[in-house]
Design a protein around this motif. Structure first.
Motif, PDB file in Angstrom:
ATOM      1  N   ARG A  69      -3.480  -0.743  -0.024  1.00  0.00           N
ATOM      2  CA  ARG A  69      -3.473   0.329   1.161  1.00  0.00           C
ATOM      3  C   ARG A  69      -2.428   0.088   2.182  1.00  0.00           C
ATOM      4  O   ARG A  69      -2.013   0.948   2.719  1.00  0.00           O
ATOM      5  CB  ARG A  69      -4.888   0.317   1.669  1.00  0.00           C
ATOM      6  CG  ARG A  69      -5.555   1.374   2.098  1.00  0.00           C
ATOM      7  CD  ARG A  69      -6.797   1.284   2.436  1.00  0.00           C
ATOM      8  NE  ARG A  69      -7.773   0.865   1.600  1.00  0.00           N
ATOM      9  CZ  ARG A  69      -8.985   0.246   1.623  1.00  0.00           C
ATOM     10  NH1 ARG A  69      -9.179  -0.382   2.750  1.00  0.00           N
ATOM     11  NH2 ARG A  69      -9.542  -0.270   0.608  1.00  0.00           N
ATOM     12  N   VAL A  70      -2.102  -1.360   2.540  1.00  0.00           N
ATOM     13  CA  VAL A  70      -1.250  -1.561   3.503  1.00  0.00           C
ATOM     14  C   VAL A  70       0.085  -0.964   3.126  1.00  0.00           C
ATOM     15  O   VAL A  70       0.972  -0.259   3.877  1.00  0.00           O
ATOM     16  CB  VAL A  70      -0.990  -2.986   3.811  1.00  0.00           C
ATOM     17  CG1 VAL A  70       0.024  -3.305   4.631  1.00  0.00           C
ATOM     18  CG2 VAL A  70      -2.564  -3.248   4.499  1.00  0.00           C
ATOM     19  N   LYS A  71       0.565  -1.371   1.763  1.00  0.00           N
ATOM     20  CA  LYS A  71       1.698  -0.803   1.233  1.00  0.00           C
ATOM     21  C   LYS A  71       1.866   0.885   1.283  1.00  0.00           C
ATOM     22  O   LYS A  71       2.871   1.258   1.655  1.00  0.00           O
ATOM     23  CB  LYS A  71       1.759  -1.268   0.023  1.00  0.00           C
ATOM     24  CG  LYS A  71       2.199  -2.785  -0.157  1.00  0.00           C
ATOM     25  CD  LYS A  71       2.548  -3.260  -1.376  1.00  0.00           C
ATOM     26  CE  LYS A  71       3.007  -4.896  -1.539  1.00  0.00           C
ATOM     27  NZ  LYS A  71       3.078  -5.278  -2.925  1.00  0.00           N
ATOM     28  N   LYS A  72       0.811   1.393   1.097  1.00  0.00           N
ATOM     29  CA  LYS A  72       0.820   2.685   1.021  1.00  0.00           C
ATOM     30  C   LYS A  72       1.081   3.321   2.595  1.00  0.00           C
ATOM     31  O   LYS A  72       1.808   4.137   2.924  1.00  0.00           O
ATOM     32  CB  LYS A  72      -0.484   3.433   0.527  1.00  0.00           C
ATOM     33  CG  LYS A  72      -0.738   4.801   0.563  1.00  0.00           C
ATOM     34  CD  LYS A  72      -2.033   5.109   0.336  1.00  0.00           C
ATOM     35  CE  LYS A  72      -2.483   6.503   0.594  1.00  0.00           C
ATOM     36  NZ  LYS A  72      -3.828   7.016   0.243  1.00  0.00           N
ATOM     37  N   GLU A  74       2.507   1.563   4.980  1.00  0.00           N
ATOM     38  CA  GLU A  74       3.971   1.288   5.316  1.00  0.00           C
ATOM     39  C   GLU A  74       4.743   2.469   4.991  1.00  0.00           C
ATOM     40  O   GLU A  74       5.804   2.892   5.357  1.00  0.00           O
ATOM     41  CB  GLU A  74       4.336  -0.012   4.912  1.00  0.00           C
ATOM     42  CG  GLU A  74       3.494  -1.232   5.639  1.00  0.00           C
ATOM     43  CD  GLU A  74       3.977  -2.527   5.014  1.00  0.00           C
ATOM     44  OE1 GLU A  74       4.324  -2.597   3.915  1.00  0.00           O
ATOM     45  OE2 GLU A  74       3.656  -3.515   5.619  1.00  0.00           O
ATOM     46  N   THR A  75       4.688   2.998   3.483  1.00  0.00           N
ATOM     47  CA  THR A  75       5.539   3.833   2.997  1.00  0.00           C
ATOM     48  C   THR A  75       5.269   5.149   3.801  1.00  0.00           C
ATOM     49  O   THR A  75       6.345   5.690   4.118  1.00  0.00           O
ATOM     50  CB  THR A  75       5.099   4.146   1.486  1.00  0.00           C
ATOM     51  OG1 THR A  75       5.110   2.964   0.781  1.00  0.00           O
ATOM     52  CG2 THR A  75       5.967   5.127   0.905  1.00  0.00           C
ATOM     53  N   GLU A  76       4.196   5.405   4.159  1.00  0.00           N
ATOM     54  CA  GLU A  76       4.024   6.793   4.981  1.00  0.00           C
ATOM     55  C   GLU A  76       4.525   6.684   6.223  1.00  0.00           C
ATOM     56  O   GLU A  76       5.207   7.607   6.786  1.00  0.00           O
ATOM     57  CB  GLU A  76       2.437   7.097   5.014  1.00  0.00           C
ATOM     58  CG  GLU A  76       1.813   7.529   3.923  1.00  0.00           C
ATOM     59  CD  GLU A  76       0.264   7.668   3.841  1.00  0.00           C
ATOM     60  OE1 GLU A  76      -0.268   7.687   5.026  1.00  0.00           O
ATOM     61  OE2 GLU A  76      -0.412   7.981   2.804  1.00  0.00           O
ATOM     62  N   LEU A  77       4.580   5.396   6.942  1.00  0.00           N
ATOM     63  CA  LEU A  77       4.955   5.247   8.241  1.00  0.00           C
ATOM     64  C   LEU A  77       6.671   5.229   8.173  1.00  0.00           C
ATOM     65  O   LEU A  77       7.202   5.862   9.205  1.00  0.00           O
ATOM     66  CB  LEU A  77       4.690   3.763   8.592  1.00  0.00           C
ATOM     67  CG  LEU A  77       5.128   3.301  10.046  1.00  0.00           C
ATOM     68  CD1 LEU A  77       4.442   4.305  11.348  1.00  0.00           C
ATOM     69  CD2 LEU A  77       4.631   2.122  10.449  1.00  0.00           C
ATOM     70  N   ALA A  78       7.068   4.744   7.008  1.00  0.00           N
ATOM     71  CA  ALA A  78       8.658   4.626   6.922  1.00  0.00           C
ATOM     72  C   ALA A  78       8.996   6.299   6.835  1.00  0.00           C
ATOM     73  O   ALA A  78      10.037   6.588   7.428  1.00  0.00           O
ATOM     74  CB  ALA A  78       9.113   4.068   5.721  1.00  0.00           C
ATOM     75  N   ARG A  79       8.303   6.847   5.791  1.00  0.00           N
ATOM     76  CA  ARG A  79       8.552   8.462   5.846  1.00  0.00           C
ATOM     77  C   ARG A  79       8.414   9.239   7.059  1.00  0.00           C
ATOM     78  O   ARG A  79       9.319   9.892   7.420  1.00  0.00           O
ATOM     79  CB  ARG A  79       7.795   9.053   4.894  1.00  0.00           C
ATOM     80  CG  ARG A  79       8.194   9.105   3.348  1.00  0.00           C
ATOM     81  CD  ARG A  79       7.580  10.106   2.404  1.00  0.00           C
ATOM     82  NE  ARG A  79       6.664   9.068   1.693  1.00  0.00           N
ATOM     83  CZ  ARG A  79       5.385   9.447   1.442  1.00  0.00           C
ATOM     84  NH1 ARG A  79       4.648  10.449   2.153  1.00  0.00           N
ATOM     85  NH2 ARG A  79       4.385   8.397   0.935  1.00  0.00           N
TER      86      ARG A  79
END
Length: 145
Positions: A69-72, A74-79
């Protein structure tokens, strides 16, 4: 894999069965009370280890889900960060374009006002010339009479 409730029920049933067997063995004088107590303590410690193992497995599973969930996120935050940078770049371009347009408009207004001022000054000079010519015409008209 068994659910925690079903596993607890199975372990409780096995614990009762083991206690009954140990009690029968003690009553039949096949083992001593001390050996039965040591066996019961050993079984309790094995049960505690099994519970700890299951708890650790559940916690590990939860930790893995949280990590995913955290990686997901983080990916959304990067996008989102990338999109915000693109928007910020576009905003900078728009601000520069608006500033350039405002500067051109100010220059144009200055030129228009300057030309209006020149026209006004020229018009005033022409009005004086016309007034002088009228005065001369009047003077000539008086002299001719």
């Amino acid at each position: 894999m068994l659910s925690p409730r079903r596993l607890a029920a199975t372990v409780a049933l096995l614990a009762v069965l083991a206690a009954c067997v140990l009690a029968l063995l003690v009553l039949a004088d096949l083992i001593t009370f001390g050996a039965a107590a040591a066996t019961a303590a050993f079984l309790v410690s094995l049960a505690a280890l099994a519970v700890l193992l299951l708890a650790v497995r559940r916690l590990d599973g939860k930790a893995q889900r949280i990590d995913l969930r955290v990686k997901k996120h983080e990916t959304e935050l990067a996008r989102t960060t990338t999109a915000l940078k693109r928007i910020e770049t576009r905003m900078d371009l728009l601000v520069q374009a608006v500033e350039d347009s405002a500067a051109r408009r100010a220059d144009d207004l200055g030129a228009i006002l300057a030309s209006l001022g020149e026209d006004r000054v020229n018009a005033m000079a022409r009005a004086r010339e016309v007034e002088e010519l009228r005065a001369e015409v009047r003077a000539l008209a008086k002299d001719a009479v």
